[in-house]
Write an enzyme that holds these catalytic residues in place. Sequence first.
Site, PDB file in Angstrom:
ATOM      1  N   CYS A  89       0.825  -1.211   0.000  1.00 28.37           N
ATOM      2  CA  CYS A  89       0.000   0.000   0.000  1.00 28.37           C
ATOM      3  C   CYS A  89       0.858   1.260   0.000  1.00 28.37           C
ATOM      4  CB  CYS A  89      -0.946   0.006   1.197  1.00 28.37           C
ATOM      5  SG  CYS A  89      -0.130  -0.088   2.798  1.00 28.37           S
ATOM      6  N   HIS A 128      -1.488   1.398   7.480  1.00 32.51           N
ATOM      7  CA  HIS A 128      -1.959   1.338   6.094  1.00 32.51           C
ATOM      8  C   HIS A 128      -1.834   2.711   5.442  1.00 32.51           C
ATOM      9  CE1 HIS A 128      -4.196  -0.038   2.647  1.00 32.51           C
ATOM     10  NE2 HIS A 128      -5.162   0.849   2.844  1.00 32.51           N
TER      11      HIS A 128
END
Length: 549
Positions: A114, A482
């Site tokens: 990510c 994230h």
Amino acid sequence: MAPLSVKIKHAGKVHDVQLDPDQPATIFKDAVYQLTGVPAERMKVMIKGGILKDDTDWKKVGPKAGQTFMVIGAAGELPKPPSTPIQFLEDMDETSLAEALAMPVGLVNLGNTCYMSATLQAMRAIPELQVALQSSHLCSSPSAGLPVALRNLYTEMAKTTDSVRPIAFLAALRHAFPQFAEMARGSPHQVLTQGGHAQQDAEECWVQLTNSLKEVPGLPGPSGPGASSKFVEQYLTGELRQALKCDEALEEPESLSFEKVLKVSCNISNAVNYMQQGIMEALDGKIEKLSPSLGREAVYTSTSRMSRLPSYLTVHMVRFAWKRDIGKKAKIMRRVKFPTEYDALDIATPELREKLLPVSRRLKEVEKERAERRKVRKRTKAALPVKDKEGDVQMADAAAPEASASTSTGDAAAATPEGGDKGKAVAGAELEDESVYRAKEGAELEALVHADIKADVGASTTGQYELVAIVTHKGAEADAGHYIGFAKKRALHGLPGSSGAAPDEDDEDWYKFDDDKVSIFPAEKLETLSGGGQDASAYVLLYRSRPLV
């Protein structure tokens, strides 16, 4: 040079047409033929000093937006319908569908990637980069592996509506920078579920990817391409001037040093609530070093300012700091507000500020005038009579234009007393096409740009920036969490290979790129990315220098 909106006059009728100065005159003649039916062999387009010929150089003609060209010639057979029949969306293949739709695509997470996806989506908001990546000289460079992989990835993303698996680019990234191939540590179950690879830092990915692009050829300037110009040096690199003054020996001369920088840091301390505060805290401070006049360590005051501002200014929110007590990096959760419009003159050297101030001051005034015109056009559009399906004006609205016109005139007169806001005066007058105003404003602002700035390809001409992309981090740990990318909608339209209807000028919404999930992110929610908790916090901010037009 961008296409210009011009007019042609033929047989007493005026038509609007696009003129691209970078295309040959035959292309313009064909556009005229489509509107008038006058074949090119019988067509005479009058220009300053004569008639437009097939080999005429538009640069010598110097066309301007809103200019009217007289067309002479008898119309022949009307243009034939297109040979390719009209296609409906359901009948299109993936490539045609991607061209018809404006929604960008996401990137599939290949196992803790990510950080890479968010970085790539944010960098995609730099259209000049994609133009530079198309250079024919790129493949000849020995270090072109990662730039070529980036070019291929962006090309693939522009030709599909499905999420893309960036396998080839990830392999190139890990080959160029083995740190991104680090394996995850933990239980066998964790390693298996996380794809085997460790989470990485998006800001480190941003820096390393930018470094890998340093050999990408630059874009040509007004006087042609430079012999050694590189894209990153032109559009992404700033110059920082550091002045050191000894606090303990005032007679010691001040020392100056210059450094090329790819980003501006925003330190986050307990006293920082706004981005500008954090930037100034990073630029100014106290250091200890050997004093040549005292022959010992002494305290110096360090003052750093930007002596060159690039077209794209990267701001790094320093959210991760090393904690000695726990022996690892920890995230700073503090809420720090960032602006969507940033005036960088406060961090510029006095010399650079003096060069940028005239055009910067005038641009702010022009932006207010543009906003006024948009308001007037909205009011005018809202006052137009509503038509039914047959095209007839509904009786309830039949008197609307007259009433609206008198109201607008009255409002304008009332709103513009002596010394009143002249921006509102335009409400009572009929507006010309926006391109006419933009052409005049562009010429005026261009004349205010300092010669040194104008000659520096890729430098900011105004010192005024708008936020176009963000990389955020979600979570409490530096080595986990994230990353999500955000890009302003208007920043992604006009990219090579992009299509679909461009957003309205007042559309301030964004795209949110959560790996392969792409959604609309309302502009009013941007402030939720300022931090203050474990939710997504702005980590890397990309600002683009405001254009003159």
